[in-house]
Design an enzyme around this catalytic site. Structure first.
Site, PDB file in Angstrom:
ATOM      1  N   GLU A 133      -4.476 -10.285   0.049  1.00 28.22           N
ATOM      2  CA  GLU A 133      -5.257 -10.256   1.287  1.00 28.22           C
ATOM      3  C   GLU A 133      -6.702 -10.551   0.896  1.00 28.22           C
ATOM      4  O   GLU A 133      -7.191 -10.042  -0.106  1.00 28.22           O
ATOM      5  CB  GLU A 133      -5.190  -8.872   1.967  1.00 28.22           C
ATOM      6  CG  GLU A 133      -3.792  -8.516   2.434  1.00 28.22           C
ATOM      7  CD  GLU A 133      -3.658  -7.091   2.982  1.00 28.22           C
ATOM      8  OE1 GLU A 133      -4.670  -6.495   3.391  1.00 28.22           O
ATOM      9  OE2 GLU A 133      -2.527  -6.589   2.990  1.00 28.22           O
ATOM     10  N   GLU A 154       0.800  -1.227   0.000  1.00 24.52           N
ATOM     11  CA  GLU A 154       0.000   0.000   0.000  1.00 24.52           C
ATOM     12  C   GLU A 154       0.833   1.277   0.000  1.00 24.52           C
ATOM     13  O   GLU A 154       0.767   2.086   0.909  1.00 24.52           O
ATOM     14  CB  GLU A 154      -0.976  -0.025   1.180  1.00 24.52           C
ATOM     15  CG  GLU A 154      -1.940  -1.182   1.008  1.00 24.52           C
ATOM     16  CD  GLU A 154      -3.065  -1.193   2.001  1.00 24.52           C
ATOM     17  OE1 GLU A 154      -2.771  -1.151   3.204  1.00 24.52           O
ATOM     18  OE2 GLU A 154      -4.223  -1.247   1.577  1.00 24.52           O
TER      19      GLU A 154
HETATM   20  C1  IPT Z   1      -5.170  -3.396   4.348  1.00 23.61           C
HETATM   21  C2  IPT Z   1      -3.712  -3.582   4.735  1.00 23.61           C
HETATM   22  O1  IPT Z   1      -2.897  -4.028   3.711  1.00 23.61           O
HETATM   23  C3  IPT Z   1      -3.512  -4.419   5.913  1.00 23.61           C
HETATM   24  O2  IPT Z   1      -2.311  -4.041   6.512  1.00 23.61           O
HETATM   25  C4  IPT Z   1      -4.638  -4.295   6.835  1.00 23.61           C
HETATM   26  O3  IPT Z   1      -4.806  -2.977   7.189  1.00 23.61           O
HETATM   27  C5  IPT Z   1      -5.855  -4.805   6.176  1.00 23.61           C
HETATM   28  O4  IPT Z   1      -6.031  -4.292   4.879  1.00 23.61           O
HETATM   29  C6  IPT Z   1      -7.071  -4.548   7.015  1.00 23.61           C
HETATM   30  O5  IPT Z   1      -6.911  -4.978   8.310  1.00 23.61           O
HETATM   31  S1  IPT Z   1      -5.709  -1.774   4.786  1.00 23.61           S
HETATM   32  C7  IPT Z   1      -7.295  -1.548   4.140  1.00 23.61           C
HETATM   33  C8  IPT Z   1      -7.668  -0.146   4.375  1.00 23.61           C
HETATM   34  C9  IPT Z   1      -7.454  -1.925   2.729  1.00 23.61           C
END
Ligand code: IPT
Length: 977
Positions: free
Chosen positions: A526, A454
């Site tokens: 993710e 990100e």
């Molecule tokens: C995204 C991040 O990569 C991860 O670190 C964590 O924050 C997760 O998703 C959510 O818990 S942040 C999200 C705003 C897309």
């Protein structure tokens, strides 16, 4: 007095472009045979003093003797934020904990001075070098030896080494490490985790020979067509003063038990720059071909040992280094990520270094416990979100068998679109990625390099990608930002070889695979955000993944909650989330989004994960009387697992046997005849097949359950006429209805889950663009306060059966304004003595309509669930239930039979309101009474806290709901409880 000004550049911590001073090149951590006499661990208790800013650290804090006043003792490795120093952890996700723009720093910027002495033996300095190793310091650090500045380093998640030879003397020396909590580098370490501080990884000092092995790179490749391994060992030799002639390296490969497989002759170390045009460094390179190696994979993590000896001009071996290696190859071909020529399923999770008491200072045992628990739940891949983890993690992944995406410590989330093109941050970008690759290059477990998380997509990404591709052509690259910003189909090819979106809807990944346009494999970096009661539609994801070309799986978010142990005034402890340390601004419980609790207890969804990630799947066959058995492993035949079958009638086992489908090969499936006949009588008939390990593995003993499936052979839906199981003496309706401490009433509300909406952080959705909206809708409709019978139309009729049972027929009309509501059902309460549960439905664990594929239908027994989530919310449902008995210790039982369609139920010591108003598990008070909910419909869970909301098929539309339940009071046989 500004002692850090000694560094030469003023305020380096505030300068994004100053990333190191006097730091040595990154190297592979190798084992040195007999090396322990040359190394002293500096782990243990250090003197420590905290200052408000780096500018307020006086010279005397580094040079004068430590006094009692102002100083305390802290443990290294450790975070000072976890050790009663007055400075606390601070949690934010996207937002920075202080105001920007980069590289602006906060007015108060805690700065710790660590002091201890190091004893240097005489032999250590005689013609040798002394090197200090700082395993990890958050966020930046400066080193002083005997009061003199020795070096400065950045990157909280990689080691820094300094040559301190010229600053030490034989005997006792004074070491000071100044660690600054926030720096210009914090803007590229803006990960979704606690901001901590301090020396959180090992620290040691070691003596290295005047001429010694500086680095040992081992590239071990596999030729899939022949099964041969090729090895390239590059030994870099460091000459302390000037290069000398006559040094050589002998390298060899052996099995782990020491059997020699191949060895080099003495390879001369080039010593001169006489021919500068062709001089490539003091490097000895050995290449070898080894016929028929045992390849490394997560399924079969075969390792070998490389031994490199440094030989002096007289022919004596002066130093021996070893490295464990694995032969394997990784490539992207035909829309697939291949390991050893085979596609692999990415049964993955994201993992942070986290411990509820030690914070970022994890031990080898902690890491091993994580990995063994992952493997025990069928997880075979991890992403080191969002930084290189403690290096010992990768040793363990090589050993235990785990595919790894190794991620650079780069996240500029709050300044997503600017820093990746900001020249002040260009060097740090490159160095963070390059140094990770230099450190981890030898690990077979690492199959992809990730450029970070990100941080937008910019010039610095492509620069880093170019460096990595040249340095290590053997591994593909991963970077989510490249496809987020430039498109999935052909975006960002310089920086990513895989399409690795986060939290995509199922329909989107299906479209990518089906349309055949995108040529890269799609692996979600993710997905399925495990915040609270979550992970709805996991099996829907996997139905699409396993049936759509180009899709290979992904990494669940995330392995465990980041709860931190906190002692309350009464001496009790709890696991805290953001804000509970007085840390502002914060993102509250968004830090508690793991499949495991912070202290490694699986949350209920882990059962579904284990099922979804199972290595073998059994479904109904293509023809009646057959099963389809699919081996989802890439390198192992199915006969490596033991299997049994159980035939169940009305949920009770009636026949069992050994299941022998034969040696089905990797990625193959077969039609296998049913192992038993279907019983002729009425009733539901199911066949369960269970698979377990035949042999002990590092992660489980032989007999560990790895897969299960259940195939319905006859539905046998309950009807109004049939009683499900025998019950003995029934009692008249009055005695039955007297049982209730609160009589059944219509119920349409559930304590909102984190996916329904953020009850503690209502502004989060607007701030970061994630989060469910159902809670807002439900609150506006008054669902949390207005009685259900005022919200929906309802009619209840009651009829009494000959056997004394009472049947309630319910009709509920849900108006359009309430469409997509939490549940439709009833709620009642029973005296607290009713604690024993027995049911024929899905179980035994908590399951929901969109998270119940791995929950089998059977007759289960159990007790009353405790709330498993850090922030109280709806929990404990069991779906598809034909009947439920709730009994006291004497067997006095209330029995509820579905009349027609099965129901869902929960039995806890909390009402939805109790759960909804509590902000932390520690506030939750258990009622004496048992609160029972019986639902004809219950909304799915989805993953809207970060990702898609509940799929339409698991939502509850407006309209008429009709169902019926038969209540009876029975005596349950003790043996059944
Ligand atoms: C995204 C991040 O990569 C991860 O670190 C964590 O924050 C997760 O998703 C959510 O818990 S942040 C999200 C705003 C897309």
């Amino acid at each position: 007095m500004l002692v850090l000004a000694d560094i030469g550049s003023s305020r380096p911590w505030a300068d994004p472009a100053t990333i190191a001073i006097n730091r040595m090149p990154m190297r592979v951590p190798t084992e040195v045979v007999g090396g322990s006499r040359w190394r002293r661990s500096l782990d243990g208790r250090w003197d420590f003093r905290l200052f408000d800013t780096p500018e307020s650290v006086p010279q005397t804090a580094i040079t004068s003797a430590v006094s009692a006043r102002g100083w305390q003792r802290v443990v290294v490795p450790g975070n000072w934020t976890m050790q009663d120093t007055g400075d606390v952890p601070h949690y934010t996700n996207v937002q920075m904990p202080f105001h920007g723009p980069p590289p602006t720093l906060p007015g108060r910027n805690p700065t710790g001075v660590y002091r201890r002495s190091i004893t240097v033996p005489a032999a250590w300095t005689r013609s040798r070098r002394v090197v200090l190793h700082i395993g990890g310091a958050e966020s930046v650090h400066a080193v002083y030896v005997n009061g003199h500045f020795a070096g400065y380093g950045t990157d909280s998640r990689l080691a820094s080494e300094y040559d301190i030879t010229d600053l030490v003397r034989t005997g006792s020396n004074d070491l000071a490490v100044v660690v600054v909590r926030y720096s210009a580098q914090s803007y590229v370490e803006d990960q979704d985790q606690w901001w901590m501080a301090g020396l959180h990884r090992e620290v040691f000092v070691e003596s290295r020979a005047r001429v010694g092995i500086e680095n040992l790179r081992c590239d071990a490749d596999l030729d899939v067509s022949t099964g041969a391994g090729s090895l390239r060992v590059t030994t870099t030799v460091a000459f302390r003063e000037h290069a000398e002639k006559g040094w050589s390296v002998r390298a060899a490969l052996e099995t782990l038990d020491g059997t020699a497989l191949a060895a080099s002759d003495a390879i001369t170390v080039p010593s001169t720059f006489a021919k500068p045009y062709v001089f490539a460094g003091h490097r000895a390179v050995w290449t070898a071909e080894i016929a028929a190696v045992s390849a490394w994979s997560a399924e079969h993590p075969h390792r070998y040992r490389v031994v490199a000896e440094l030989v002096d001009p007289s022919g004596s071996v002066t130093e021996t280094h070893t490295q464990l290696v694995g032969f394997r190859c990784v490539e992207v071909r035909d829309r697939q990520l291949l390991v050893n020529g085979q596609p692999i399923w990415i049964f993955g999770v994201n993992r942070h270094d986290h411990h509820p008491r030690r914070g970022k200072a994890v031990t080898t045992d902690d890491m091993r416990a994580d990995l063994l628990a992952m493997r025990a739940h069928n997880i075979t891949a991890l992403r080191t979100s969002h930084y290189p983890n403690d290096p010992r993690l990768l040793d363990l992944c090589d050993e235990i068998g785990m595919y790894v995406i190794d991620e650079a410590n780069i996240e500029s989330h709050a300044y997503n679109t600017s820093l990746c093109d900001d020249e002040r941050y260009r060097t740090t970008w490159l160095e963070r990625g390059a140094r990770m690759v230099q450190r981890d290059i030898n690990h077979p477990s690492v199959i992809l390099w990730s450029l970070g998380n990100e941080s937008g997509y910019g010039t610095s990404h492509d620069a880093l990608a170019g460096w990595i591709r040249r340095y290590d052509p053997s591994r593909p690259l991963h970077y989510e930002g490249a496809v987020l910003h430039d498109g999935w189909v052909d975006g960002g090819p310089l920086s990513t070889d895989v399409v690795c979106p986060m939290y995509p809807p199922i329909a989107a990944i299906e479209a990518y695979g089906c349309d055949g346009v995108g040529q890269r494999p799609l692996i979600m970096c993710e997905y399925s955000h495990a915040m609270g009661n979550s992970n709805g539609s996991l099996s829907d994801y996997w139905d699409v993944i396993t049936s759509t070309p180009g899709l290979q799986g992904g990494f669940l978010w995330e392995w465990k909650d980041h709860g931190l142990e906190q002692t309350l005034p009464d001496g009790s402890t709890r696991l805290a989330y953001g804000g509970l340390f007085g840390d502002t601004p914060n993102d509250c419980n968004f830090v508690a989004d793991g499949l495991m609790s912070a202290d490694l207890e699986p949350h209920p969804a882990m059962r579904e994960v284990t099922w979804v990630y199972r290595p073998v799947a059994v479904t109904a066959g293509k023809r009646t009387g057959f099963l389809t058995v699919s081996n989802r492993q890439s390198f192992s035949r199915l006969d490596g697992l033991a299997s049994t079958w159980v035939l169940q009638v009305e949920g009770e086992p009636v026949e069992t046997g050994i299941f022998e489908p034969g040696a089905i090969g990797p990625h193959a499936s077969a039609q296998v005849a049913l192992p038993c006949a279907v019983p002729g009588d009425g009733g539901a008939v199911h066949l369960s097949i269970r698979w377990s390990t035949r042999h002990d593995a590092p992660w489980a003993r032989a007999g560990h359950l790895v897969a299960w499936d259940q195939v319905e052979l006859r539905s046998g839906r309950p009807s109004r006429a049939r009683r499900a199981t025998p019950s003995n003496d029934t009692v008249p309706p009055a005695a039955l209805e007297a049982l209730f401490t609160q009589p059944p009433a219509i119920n349409v509300w559930r304590a909102a889950t984190d996916n329904d909406g953020f009850k503690l952080i209502p502004d989060l959705a607007a701030r970061i663009g994630v989060g469910g909206s159902a809670l807002t809708r439900w609150s506006e409709a008054g669902m949390d306060s207005i009685p259900a019978d005022e919200l929906v139309g309802c009619e209840v009729t009651r009829s009494i059966g000959d056997d004394g049972s009472v049947t309630y027929d319910y009709t509920v009309d849900v108006p359009d304004s309430l469409a997509d509501l939490p549940r439709v059902g009833i709620m009642f309460q029973l005296p607290g003595r009713f604690r024993a549960l027995r049911w024929f439905g899905r179980g035994p664990h908590e399951n929901y309509p969109d998270r119940n594929s791995g929950a089998q239908l059977a007759v289960w027994v159990g007790g009353v669930d405790r709330s498993p989530y850090l922030v109280p919310q709806e929990f404990g449902l069991r779906t598809d239930t034909r009947w439920l008995e709730i009994a006291d210790a004497k067997g006095d039982a209330l029995r509820i039979d579905a009349v027609g369609a099965p129901f869902h139920w929960s039995a806890t010591h909390h009402t939805p309101r109790d759960l909804f108003v509590a902000e932390h598990d520690s506030e939750l008070v258990r009622r004496r009474e048992l609160v029972v909910c019986i639902d004809t419909a219950h909304r799915g869970l989805g993953t809207a806290s970060c990702g898609p909301d509940v799929l339409a098929k698991y939502r509850l539309p407006a309209g008429r709901y009709r169902w019926a339940l038969r209540f009876s009071r029975t005596q349950t046989a003790k043996s059944a409880m």
